[in-house]
Design a protein around this motif. Sequence first.
Motif, PDB file in Angstrom:
ATOM      1  N   THR A   1      79.544   4.357  34.777  1.00  0.00           N
ATOM      2  CA  THR A   1      80.297   4.323  33.140  1.00  0.00           C
ATOM      3  C   THR A   1      80.645   3.398  31.937  1.00  0.00           C
ATOM      4  OG1 THR A   1      82.094   2.749  34.684  1.00  0.00           O
ATOM      5  CG2 THR A   1      82.658   5.080  34.466  1.00  0.00           C
ATOM      6  N   ARG A   2      79.371   3.158  31.442  1.00  0.00           N
ATOM      7  CA  ARG A   2      78.353   1.907  31.435  1.00  0.00           C
ATOM      8  C   ARG A   2      77.895   3.095  29.983  1.00  0.00           C
ATOM      9  NH1 ARG A   2      76.755  -2.842  34.721  1.00  0.00           N
ATOM     10  NH2 ARG A   2      78.263  -3.239  35.824  1.00  0.00           N
ATOM     11  N   LEU A   3      78.496   3.492  29.273  1.00  0.00           N
ATOM     12  CA  LEU A   3      78.065   4.902  28.391  1.00  0.00           C
ATOM     13  C   LEU A   3      77.823   3.536  27.146  1.00  0.00           C
ATOM     14  CD1 LEU A   3      79.732   8.098  29.216  1.00  0.00           C
ATOM     15  CD2 LEU A   3      77.834   7.452  29.791  1.00  0.00           C
ATOM     16  N   SER A   4      77.532   4.251  26.633  1.00  0.00           N
ATOM     17  CA  SER A   4      76.961   3.378  25.032  1.00  0.00           C
ATOM     18  C   SER A   4      76.190   4.228  23.882  1.00  0.00           C
ATOM     19  CB  SER A   4      76.280   2.096  24.780  1.00  0.00           C
ATOM     20  OG  SER A   4      74.815   2.014  25.595  1.00  0.00           O
ATOM     21  N   VAL A   5      76.508   4.027  22.783  1.00  0.00           N
ATOM     22  CA  VAL A   5      75.364   4.936  21.884  1.00  0.00           C
ATOM     23  C   VAL A   5      74.458   3.277  21.151  1.00  0.00           C
ATOM     24  CG1 VAL A   5      75.643   5.883  19.625  1.00  0.00           C
ATOM     25  CG2 VAL A   5      77.431   6.218  21.325  1.00  0.00           C
TER      26      VAL A   5
ATOM     27  N   ALA B   1      64.216  -4.623  11.825  1.00  0.00           N
ATOM     28  CA  ALA B   1      63.821  -3.890  13.054  1.00  0.00           C
ATOM     29  C   ALA B   1      65.221  -3.471  14.357  1.00  0.00           C
ATOM     30  CB  ALA B   1      63.067  -3.675  13.864  1.00  0.00           C
ATOM     31  N   ALA B   2      66.475  -4.031  14.041  1.00  0.00           N
ATOM     32  CA  ALA B   2      67.663  -3.888  15.196  1.00  0.00           C
ATOM     33  C   ALA B   2      68.578  -2.581  15.353  1.00  0.00           C
ATOM     34  CB  ALA B   2      68.517  -5.565  14.378  1.00  0.00           C
ATOM     35  N   LYS B   3      69.056  -2.931  15.845  1.00  0.00           N
ATOM     36  CA  LYS B   3      69.158  -1.678  16.394  1.00  0.00           C
ATOM     37  C   LYS B   3      70.931  -1.727  16.552  1.00  0.00           C
ATOM     38  CE  LYS B   3      65.437   1.245  17.029  1.00  0.00           C
ATOM     39  NZ  LYS B   3      65.145   2.724  18.143  1.00  0.00           N
ATOM     40  N   LEU B   4      72.195  -0.846  16.653  1.00  0.00           N
ATOM     41  CA  LEU B   4      73.077  -1.348  17.329  1.00  0.00           C
ATOM     42  C   LEU B   4      73.623  -0.294  18.406  1.00  0.00           C
ATOM     43  CD1 LEU B   4      75.644  -1.151  13.835  1.00  0.00           C
ATOM     44  CD2 LEU B   4      74.461  -3.542  14.816  1.00  0.00           C
ATOM     45  N   VAL B   5      74.313  -1.498  19.241  1.00  0.00           N
ATOM     46  CA  VAL B   5      74.932  -0.768  20.688  1.00  0.00           C
ATOM     47  C   VAL B   5      76.166  -0.937  20.882  1.00  0.00           C
ATOM     48  CG1 VAL B   5      74.348  -0.676  22.933  1.00  0.00           C
ATOM     49  CG2 VAL B   5      72.430  -1.940  21.697  1.00  0.00           C
TER      50      VAL B   5
ATOM     51  N   ASN C   1      69.851   6.528  10.706  1.00  0.00           N
ATOM     52  CA  ASN C   1      68.330   6.940  11.215  1.00  0.00           C
ATOM     53  C   ASN C   1      68.005   7.524  12.467  1.00  0.00           C
ATOM     54  OD1 ASN C   1      67.049   6.160   8.123  1.00  0.00           O
ATOM     55  ND2 ASN C   1      66.546   4.325   9.595  1.00  0.00           N
ATOM     56  N   GLU C   2      69.411   6.705  13.289  1.00  0.00           N
ATOM     57  CA  GLU C   2      69.057   7.683  14.759  1.00  0.00           C
ATOM     58  C   GLU C   2      70.889   7.166  15.163  1.00  0.00           C
ATOM     59  OE1 GLU C   2      67.034   5.670  18.993  1.00  0.00           O
ATOM     60  OE2 GLU C   2      66.703   4.455  17.077  1.00  0.00           O
ATOM     61  N   LEU C   3      71.288   7.987  16.289  1.00  0.00           N
ATOM     62  CA  LEU C   3      72.228   7.976  16.512  1.00  0.00           C
ATOM     63  C   LEU C   3      71.745   8.596  18.169  1.00  0.00           C
ATOM     64  CD1 LEU C   3      75.246   7.523  16.214  1.00  0.00           C
ATOM     65  CD2 LEU C   3      75.276   9.707  15.864  1.00  0.00           C
ATOM     66  N   THR C   4      72.334   8.027  19.465  1.00  0.00           N
ATOM     67  CA  THR C   4      71.563   7.991  20.043  1.00  0.00           C
ATOM     68  C   THR C   4      72.197   7.395  21.541  1.00  0.00           C
ATOM     69  OG1 THR C   4      68.829   8.332  19.615  1.00  0.00           O
ATOM     70  CG2 THR C   4      69.846   8.142  22.139  1.00  0.00           C
ATOM     71  N   THR C   5      72.716   8.553  21.991  1.00  0.00           N
ATOM     72  CA  THR C   5      74.175   8.441  23.313  1.00  0.00           C
ATOM     73  C   THR C   5      72.887   7.762  24.998  1.00  0.00           C
ATOM     74  OG1 THR C   5      75.524  10.400  23.470  1.00  0.00           O
ATOM     75  CG2 THR C   5      75.971   9.424  25.192  1.00  0.00           C
ATOM     76  N   ARG C   6      73.520   6.467  25.006  1.00  0.00           N
ATOM     77  CA  ARG C   6      72.562   6.327  26.443  1.00  0.00           C
ATOM     78  C   ARG C   6      73.555   5.643  27.631  1.00  0.00           C
ATOM     79  NH1 ARG C   6      70.460   0.035  25.355  1.00  0.00           N
ATOM     80  NH2 ARG C   6      69.418   1.362  23.876  1.00  0.00           N
ATOM     81  N   THR C   7      73.308   7.117  28.689  1.00  0.00           N
ATOM     82  CA  THR C   7      73.650   7.069  29.701  1.00  0.00           C
ATOM     83  C   THR C   7      72.981   5.528  30.546  1.00  0.00           C
ATOM     84  OG1 THR C   7      72.056   8.197  30.664  1.00  0.00           O
ATOM     85  CG2 THR C   7      74.235   9.127  30.020  1.00  0.00           C
ATOM     86  N   ALA C   8      74.375   6.050  31.664  1.00  0.00           N
ATOM     87  CA  ALA C   8      73.682   4.536  32.411  1.00  0.00           C
ATOM     88  C   ALA C   8      72.473   4.500  33.312  1.00  0.00           C
ATOM     89  CB  ALA C   8      75.196   4.201  33.320  1.00  0.00           C
ATOM     90  N   SER C   9      71.554   3.387  33.679  1.00  0.00           N
ATOM     91  CA  SER C   9      69.874   4.151  34.638  1.00  0.00           C
ATOM     92  C   SER C   9      70.496   3.831  35.586  1.00  0.00           C
ATOM     93  CB  SER C   9      69.398   2.550  33.592  1.00  0.00           C
ATOM     94  OG  SER C   9      69.865   1.532  34.666  1.00  0.00           O
ATOM     95  N   LEU C  10      69.720   3.972  36.476  1.00  0.00           N
ATOM     96  CA  LEU C  10      70.260   4.229  37.886  1.00  0.00           C
ATOM     97  C   LEU C  10      70.389   2.876  38.647  1.00  0.00           C
ATOM     98  CD1 LEU C  10      69.895   6.245  40.582  1.00  0.00           C
ATOM     99  CD2 LEU C  10      67.813   5.416  41.394  1.00  0.00           C
TER     100      LEU C  10
END
Length: 306
Positions: free
Chosen positions: A219-223, A252-256, A277-286
Motif C-alpha cells: 500500500t506504500r504508493l507514492s508519486v 536536483a531535488a524531487k518531491l515524494v 518536469n516529472e510526475l511518476t507513480t512509484r509502487t512499492a518494491s518487492l
Amino acid sequence: MIEVNELTKRYGGTTAVDHLSFTVRPGQVTGFLGPNGAGKTSTLRIILGLDAPTGGTATVSGVPFRSHSRGLRHVGALLDAGQVHGGRSAVAHLSAIARSNGIPLRRVDDVLQEAGLADAATRRISGFSLGMKQRLGIATALLGDPPVLMFDEPVNGMDPEGVLWMRRLFRRLAAEGRTVFLSSHLMSEMENTADQLVVIGRGRLIAAESVGDFAARGTRLSVVVSTPHTAELAAVLTAAGASVEVEGAPGAAKLVVAGLPAERIGALAFDNRILLNELTTRTASLEEAFMELTADSVEYLAGQPR
C-alpha cells in the motif's frame, strides 16, 4: 510439478506448517518467501520425504517423493551445501551419488563443467569455499537431469559472478520446461529471477501469485514530482492534505508525495501554474511489499519487546 495440499507439521506443541496449500508449476521459477520461522525449511523437507507430515500431502509429479525410485532422476535439491564429506573430492562425491541412483558416470563431468568446478574436480571438498560448496550442491542437484529442482538459499557465499551464473541457470532450467522452486531471503534475487512467488508466514499461506502482483499489493504508493518550484508546489500539496518529502540534493531535488494520486497532483500544479518536469507513480518494491504483508508473521523483532 510440486503440489502441496493442506500440509501440516507439528513438533510437539509447535505448529511449523499449518494447512498449507500451493502448486509449483513447470516452465517458470517460483520463489519461496517467508520470515524466519515461517515454516519454509519444514515444507521443503516434507516435499523431499525427509520429514513426515502430521497431516495433508506433498507430491512431486503426482506422487510422494518417496514413491520415486532413484530419486535424483526425478528431483534435484540443494538444502545445505555444508552437508558433504569433506575428505572426498568433488568427482568422488558425485560419482558415489551417481552410482547409487543409477546415473551414468559421464554426467559427473557434465555437471562439474556446468557448475564451473572442472578445474577443482580432484580437490578435497574440505578445502572448498562456501561458494564452491554451493556450486557443488547445484551440480549434485543437476546430476540426474531431473524435471523438478529445489534450492534453499543457493546464493549464500556466492560472489557477483556466481550470483549472475546462478540466476541465468535457474531461468534456463525453467525455460527448458522444468519446475524450479527457489527459497531465498534476498529480495533482489527474487525480483531478478522469480516469475511466481509463494509467500508464507507462521506456516500459513499469505500469497501465491506473480512477483509483480505481489509487489502491487503493497500500500506504500507514492508519486515522484520534479519541478523548478519545489517549495511552492510542496506548500500547495501539503495544504491539499498530502504528505510531502524532499528527495535528492539541492538543485536536483524531487518531491515524494503520498496521499494524493498523480492526476490530482497534476491538476493542482496546473491550477497554480506550476511547471512540472516529472510526475511518476512509484509502487512499492518487492521488499517493501514483503515487509508490509508479513509484518504480523514475524517471529523475532529486533529491538522490540514481545
